[in-house]
Design an enzyme around this catalytic site. Sequence first.
Site, PDB file in Angstrom:
ATOM      1  N   CYS A 176       0.086   3.838   2.646  1.00  0.00           N
ATOM      2  CA  CYS A 176       0.557   3.352   3.956  1.00  0.00           C
ATOM      3  C   CYS A 176       2.030   3.665   4.130  1.00  0.00           C
ATOM      4  O   CYS A 176       2.469   4.065   5.213  1.00  0.00           O
ATOM      5  CB  CYS A 176       0.333   1.843   4.075  1.00  0.00           C
ATOM      6  SG  CYS A 176      -1.389   1.335   3.967  1.00  0.00           S
ATOM      7  N   CYS A 204       0.840  -1.209   0.000  1.00  0.00           N
ATOM      8  CA  CYS A 204       0.000   0.000   0.000  1.00  0.00           C
ATOM      9  C   CYS A 204       0.872   1.256   0.000  1.00  0.00           C
ATOM     10  O   CYS A 204       1.525   1.570   1.001  1.00  0.00           O
ATOM     11  CB  CYS A 204      -0.907  -0.037   1.231  1.00  0.00           C
ATOM     12  SG  CYS A 204      -1.791   1.490   1.562  1.00  0.00           S
TER      13      CYS A 204
END
Length: 139
Positions: free
Chosen positions: A67, A64
């Site tokens: 993230c 991600c």
Amino acid sequence: MQTTLIVIGVLVIAVFIVRTIAMAKMKNTPMVADHAKVITLTDQNFHLQTKNKVVLVDFWATWCAPCRMMAPVLNDVASELKGNSHIGKVDIQQYQVLADKFKVRSIPTLILFKDGTEINRFVGIKSKDFLLNQIAKVG
């Protein structure tokens, strides 16, 4: 009429190019090591580590890009926290049970716990100041 179509076409192409560049930059965001004060949470230690404290838990995954962008922000927040407030991280690839338990549907999802109970949740990229303010309200 024809000029309007040309202008719209150029705008659409420009938006596509800008979006492609932004996505490429996010995809190439490097992994950042966690700050020493960031707690790695698992199925086994989650309850114990969130009990009797304020913990902002980051549900994330290595694949991600947003993230990975949040990691330095969370490290900065962790370095400034004092007392009984902490930052924790749950890798949803390894601990899918926790992601399911807390109904995490998109990442990054940040859930603020006080004494093991969910107080608030935030989805997406957040600033250091925003997170510090949210933790201060609860702590």
